[in-house]
Motif scaffolding. Structure first.
Motif, mmCIF file in Angstrom:
data_model
loop_
_atom_site.group_PDB
_atom_site.id
_atom_site.type_symbol
_atom_site.label_atom_id
_atom_site.label_comp_id
_atom_site.label_asym_id
_atom_site.label_seq_id
_atom_site.Cartn_x
_atom_site.Cartn_y
_atom_site.Cartn_z
ATOM 1 N N LEU A 18 18.932 58.490 7.720
ATOM 2 C CA LEU A 18 17.963 58.737 6.670
ATOM 3 C C LEU A 18 16.827 57.716 6.761
ATOM 4 N N PRO A 19 15.591 58.147 6.465
ATOM 5 C CA PRO A 19 14.497 57.177 6.412
ATOM 6 C C PRO A 19 14.681 56.244 5.224
ATOM 7 N N THR A 20 13.987 55.121 5.266
ATOM 8 C CA THR A 20 13.994 54.254 4.100
ATOM 9 C C THR A 20 13.179 54.903 2.984
ATOM 10 N N GLU A 21 13.433 54.464 1.775
ATOM 11 C CA GLU A 21 12.691 54.999 0.628
ATOM 12 C C GLU A 21 11.187 54.769 0.794
ATOM 13 N N ALA A 22 10.806 53.564 1.231
ATOM 14 C CA ALA A 22 9.384 53.248 1.385
ATOM 15 C C ALA A 22 8.732 54.107 2.462
ATOM 16 N N ALA A 23 9.434 54.302 3.587
ATOM 17 C CA ALA A 23 8.876 55.120 4.664
ATOM 18 C C ALA A 23 8.735 56.569 4.223
ATOM 19 N N PHE A 24 9.717 57.054 3.474
ATOM 20 C CA PHE A 24 9.631 58.447 3.031
ATOM 21 C C PHE A 24 8.508 58.613 2.011
ATOM 22 N N GLU A 25 8.299 57.642 1.167
ATOM 23 C CA GLU A 25 7.184 57.729 0.220
ATOM 24 C C GLU A 25 5.854 57.797 0.963
ATOM 25 N N ARG A 26 5.710 57.008 2.013
ATOM 26 C CA ARG A 26 4.469 57.069 2.812
ATOM 27 C C ARG A 26 4.290 58.451 3.425
ATOM 28 N N ALA A 27 5.381 59.023 3.907
ATOM 29 C CA ALA A 27 5.298 60.363 4.489
ATOM 30 C C ALA A 27 4.892 61.387 3.426
ATOM 31 N N MET A 28 5.516 61.321 2.259
ATOM 32 C CA MET A 28 5.164 62.240 1.168
ATOM 33 C C MET A 28 3.670 62.179 0.867
#
Length: 294
Positions: free
Chosen positions: A75-85
């Motif tokens: 799973l991606p990190t929360e911070a990385a996924f937020e950047r992707a979103m």
């Protein structure tokens, strides 16, 4: 919260939103084209996608390959996924629809992660691009580059299990660990990518294709309930799903939710399990293996 959206309903929603002010919440379409054989789906995306859809790279945006020992698609990190979103243009209050050309089997990973991040309204396009084309709806070519969004990610909204919890669930008298891979991989007859063949001892074979009808759409809720009940699943005991690397297992979680059952995801899946030599694997059609649980 509904899980699926029909292609005609999506097209009508997108048409209706074209005349709304640009700052209003909108339906954002995310194209998650990916397969084991062709992980980079950007070329297929550019050839034709739902109008307005943004390409999502499953390998780089829906996984974190720097996480050693966590399987092929950690799973991606929360911070990385937020950047992707935010790169996808998602804003808090928007709705998201995830799309692929594989009956939702890769798009479900984005659905699960968005739900895990606490994003409010996220749907899977039922039947994927095949259903969109069958409805005679238009495709758009090229890249869509949206204005950056402001959506936030807060992981924890979806249940997750780890390596030890998968082992415990497989050994439990109550509860079910579902293996969403194809039957031949579960039985250990073939293993195209992971270091050992077979399945986690105690896991029950539940190939992802069994969630779908002949047109590649999710089967109705009552049919899915009957399918999972026959596999020993009920709403009163723990249920979790795994696959090769945690991608198509998200499709099983979605199908279980349609059936009214909350299920956890084992993200490491067999790609993590099979890399731990101390963890046994079972062979054959029986959950505990041909000679019982090792």
């Amino acid at each position: 919260m509904p899980i699926l959206i029909d292609p005609v309903e999506l097209a009508a929603r997108l048409d209706a939103e074209r005349d709304e002010p640009s700052g209003s919440p909108r339906t954002r379409v995310l194209d998650v084209r990916w397969t084991l054989a062709e992980p980079d789906g950007s070329g297929a995306y550019r050839t034709g996608h739902v109008p307005g859809a943004v390409y999502v790279d499953l390998d780089t945006e829906l996984a974190d390959h720097s996480a050693a020992g966590e399987g092929r698609h950690p799973l991606p990190t929360e911070a990385a996924f937020e950047r992707a979103m935010r790169r996808w243009g998602l804003r808090d209050g928007d709705a998201a629809v995830v799309v692929d050309d594989a009956a939702g089997m890769s798009a479900a990973r984005a659905w699960w992660l968005l739900r895990h991040a606490g994003f409010g309204d996220v749907r899977i396009l039922d039947g994927g691009l095949g259903a969109w084309r069958a409805a005679g709806l238009p495709l758009e070519q090229g890249d869509v580059v949206p204005q950056p969004g402001d959506a936030s990610a807060h992981f924890g909204a979806m249940p997750v299990i780890d390596l030890d919890e998968a082992d415990a669930l497989g050994a439990a008298d109550r509860g079910v660990l579902l293996d969403a891979r194809a039957g031949e991989r579960y039985r250990g007859e073939v293993e195209p990518i992971d270091p050992r063949a077979g399945h986690i001892p105690g896991a029950v074979s539940a190939p992802t294709a069994g969630n779908l009808d002949a047109d590649g759409r999710f089967r109705p809720a009552d049919a899915l309930r009957a399918r999972f009940a026959a596999l020993g699943v009920d709403a009163e005991h723990p249920v979790a799903a795994y696959c090769g690397s945690g991608v198509t297992a998200a499709h099983a979680v979605a199908a279980l939710e349609i059936a009214g059952v909350e299920a956890a995801l084992y993200p490491g899946s067999f790609s993590q399990w099979s890399n731990h030599a101390e963890r046994p694997v079972a062979l054959g059609a029986s959950p505990d293996g041909e000679d019982g649980r090792p």
